[in-house]
Write an enzyme that holds these catalytic residues in place. Structure first.
Site, PDB file in Angstrom:
ATOM      1  N   TYR A  18       0.823  -1.214   0.000  1.00 62.00           N
ATOM      2  CA  TYR A  18       0.000   0.000   0.000  1.00 62.00           C
ATOM      3  C   TYR A  18       0.857   1.264   0.000  1.00 62.00           C
ATOM      4  CZ  TYR A  18      -2.890  -3.743   1.792  1.00 62.00           C
ATOM      5  OH  TYR A  18      -3.496  -4.949   1.979  1.00 62.00           O
ATOM      6  N   TYR A 140     -12.647  -6.897   6.043  1.00 61.72           N
ATOM      7  CA  TYR A 140     -11.447  -7.010   5.200  1.00 61.72           C
ATOM      8  C   TYR A 140     -11.198  -8.494   4.951  1.00 61.72           C
ATOM      9  CZ  TYR A 140      -6.767  -7.119   3.394  1.00 61.72           C
ATOM     10  OH  TYR A 140      -5.690  -7.363   2.596  1.00 61.72           O
ATOM     11  N   ASP A 241     -14.144 -16.096   8.001  1.00 57.93           N
ATOM     12  CA  ASP A 241     -12.765 -15.723   7.686  1.00 57.93           C
ATOM     13  C   ASP A 241     -12.029 -15.528   9.010  1.00 57.93           C
ATOM     14  OD1 ASP A 241     -10.367 -14.587   7.048  1.00 57.93           O
ATOM     15  OD2 ASP A 241     -11.170 -13.118   5.640  1.00 57.93           O
ATOM     16  N   LYS A 270      -2.360 -16.240   8.381  1.00 55.73           N
ATOM     17  CA  LYS A 270      -1.559 -15.400   9.290  1.00 55.73           C
ATOM     18  C   LYS A 270      -0.760 -16.208  10.332  1.00 55.73           C
ATOM     19  CE  LYS A 270      -3.123 -10.831   8.475  1.00 55.73           C
ATOM     20  NZ  LYS A 270      -4.364 -10.586   7.731  1.00 55.73           N
TER      21      LYS A 270
HETATM   22  C1  LIG Z   1      -4.806 -10.615   6.327  1.00 53.11           C
HETATM   23  C2  LIG Z   1      -6.170 -11.084   6.050  1.00 53.11           C
HETATM   24  C3  LIG Z   1      -6.510 -11.654   4.814  1.00 53.11           C
HETATM   25  C4  LIG Z   1      -5.528 -11.750   3.670  1.00 53.11           C
HETATM   26  O1  LIG Z   1      -4.438 -12.566   3.966  1.00 53.11           O
HETATM   27  P1  LIG Z   1      -3.082 -12.412   3.092  1.00 53.11           P
HETATM   28  O2  LIG Z   1      -2.224 -13.526   3.594  1.00 53.11           O
HETATM   29  O3  LIG Z   1      -2.547 -11.058   3.403  1.00 53.11           O
HETATM   30  O4  LIG Z   1      -3.456 -12.563   1.671  1.00 53.11           O
HETATM   31  C5  LIG Z   1      -7.805 -12.096   4.641  1.00 53.11           C
HETATM   32  N1  LIG Z   1      -8.721 -12.004   5.619  1.00 53.11           N
HETATM   33  C6  LIG Z   1      -8.432 -11.475   6.828  1.00 53.11           C
HETATM   34  C7  LIG Z   1      -9.482 -11.425   7.893  1.00 53.11           C
HETATM   35  C8  LIG Z   1      -7.154 -10.984   7.080  1.00 53.11           C
HETATM   36  O5  LIG Z   1      -6.884 -10.427   8.270  1.00 53.11           O
END
Ligand SMILES: *Cc1c(COP(=O)(O)O)cnc(C)c1O
Length: 418
Positions: A18, A140, A241, A270
């Site tokens: 970014y 997100y 997610d 993550k």
């Molecule tokens: C960081 C994140 C993503 C994307 O993961 P990347 O490994 O950066 O592609 C998707 N969903 C959530 C909730 C996140 O925190």
């Protein structure tokens, strides 16, 4: 290389997340990372309040994770996953299935890809006609196109790609506050919205209880429970997610545990490898897997053995460490340490849940200035928007948490010459 040369080459050739190519704020050079500390180019040691974007839960350079990587390296760093399989991948898949109560695991190479796979699974399972997703504002889910389309349409990147992104259904922002009693009017609106669009919906996708990069907001688990009920009622899949919330960050193993629900599809990433290597996973129930049939996805580095081996070792460590107590202790330290910021004129809100501490300002923060202040306090943070926040490694000692909160309060309350 001298730190100055690294900085110069970085400015000349490298994109950062970014960022514009001619960014006014140069990136800090990191020489080493050990425990919960980063050693910067000038030799300074700072406490990492970010866990490298919420991933390095055990801290850096952990002997067990290092050993797992070395041992795996001696067998094989990588083999293709099409038609081949190996112990690190099947061990990890079994482990994830046991932890989540879901049956089938797709090993993806990043969080965004895991979300793409989840969306693809849902669309394939739902069949023709059900082509849209429903989500809530403030979310997100990643930076690839499928994921971007379910990010918050205002603070996400929709304006840059309008006309390109598919149009999904957005419910209003969930009312703020983990402990705020559920708003019946919001629940009724949610039910009406899902009902109105049910026939065209493949899935509902949300971050359970904590919305991360969309604004570090916490919401009451009742909204998640209602989404589970609505999904069942209308034959729509629920995608959780858990890429940010998974593996203990919010005080429970998964965000869904706050609501006592199980999703049909779950994404993790993550912290999965303890912050060592890029790996994510999309899990689903046997019912979804059967409905999907052939899943049309297969990245080159799918199931990477090194990443899978380190993830296995990271989950072992998590099982051994008293993470619940650690996260509780961090939560108490954050509540205590951030309290002085509350009520300060520039501060809009202070909130803490599990190992997540947030100071929300009234105005967008001056990132270079805040970073300058916190670095002078011996701490690394990366604020965004109006938020100065931390997601520290679980390995932080009380003194580390105190250093982080002191730095955050100083950055939030010092006079701002903007
Ligand atoms: C960081 C994140 C993503 C994307 O993961 P990347 O490994 O950066 O592609 C998707 N969903 C959530 C909730 C996140 O925190």
């Amino acid at each position: 290389m001298e730190a100055e040369e690294i900085s110069r080459l970085d400015r000349e050739h490298v994109w950062h997340p970014y960022a514009a190519v001619h960014s006014t704020a140069p990136a800090q050079v990191v020489r080493r990372a050990h425990g919960v500390r980063l050693t910067l180019g000038d030799g300074r040691e700072v406490v990492d309040g970010m866990s490298s974007w919420w991933a390095a839960i055990h801290g850096y350079n952990h002997p067990r994770l290092n050993q797992a990587a070395r041992d795996q390296l001696d067998d094989m760093a990588h083999v293709m996953f099409g038609g081949l399989t190996h112990e690190p991948a099947v061990r990890l898949a079994k482990r994830l299935a046991e932890l989540t109560g879901l049956d089938r695991v797709f090993l993806a190479d990043s969080g965004s890809v895991a979300v793409e796979v989840a969306i693809k699974m849902a669309l394939q399972a739902a069949g023709p006609g059900r082509t849209r997703l429903l989500t809530v504002r403030g979310g997100y889910h990643g930076d690839t196109f499928g994921a971007m389309a379910v990010c918050d349409p205002v603070n996400g990147m929709h304006h840059l790609f309008s006309g390109v992104l598919p149009q999904h259904v957005f419910a209003p922002l969930p009312p703020a506050g983990y402990g705020t009693p559920p708003d019946e009017a919001y629940l009724a609106d949610l039910s009406a919205l899902v009902g109105a669009h049910a026939a065209e919906l493949a899935a509902i996708i949300v971050e359970p209880v904590v919305q991360g990069a969309g604004g570090m907001r916490f919401y009451h688990p009742a909204y998640l429970r209602r989404l589970r009920e609505l999904a069942d009622e209308h034959g729509v899949l629920l995608i959780a997610d858990e890429i940010a919330t998974g593996f203990g960050r919010t005080g429970e193993l998964f965000g869904c545990d706050h609501a006592g629900i199980r999703p049909d599809i779950m994404c993790v990433g993550k912290a999965l490898t303890g912050g060592y290597l890029t790996l994510a996973a999309t899990l689903c129930t046997a019912r979804v897997a059967d409905a999907v049939g052939v899943l049309m996805h297969g990245p080159t580095f799918m199931g990477n053995p090194l990443a899978a081996a380190v993830a296995g070792a990271s989950l072992d460590l998590l099982a051994e460490r008293p993470w619940r107590e650690e996260v509780k202790r961090i939560e108490a330290g954050l509540l205590d340490g951030l309290a002085p910021a509350a009520g300060h004129p520039g501060v809009r809100d202070v909130r803490v849940l599990g190992a997540i501490g947030v100071i929300e300002m009234h105005d967008p923060v001056d990132v270079p200035r805040v970073q300058d202040v916190v670095l002078r306090h011996g701490v690394w943070l990366r604020p965004f928007g109006r938020l100065i926040y931390t997601m520290p490694p679980y390995a932080c000692e009380p003194g580390d948490i105190a250093a982080i909160t002191r730095a955050m309060v100083a950055a939030a309350t010092s006079r701002t010459p903007r």
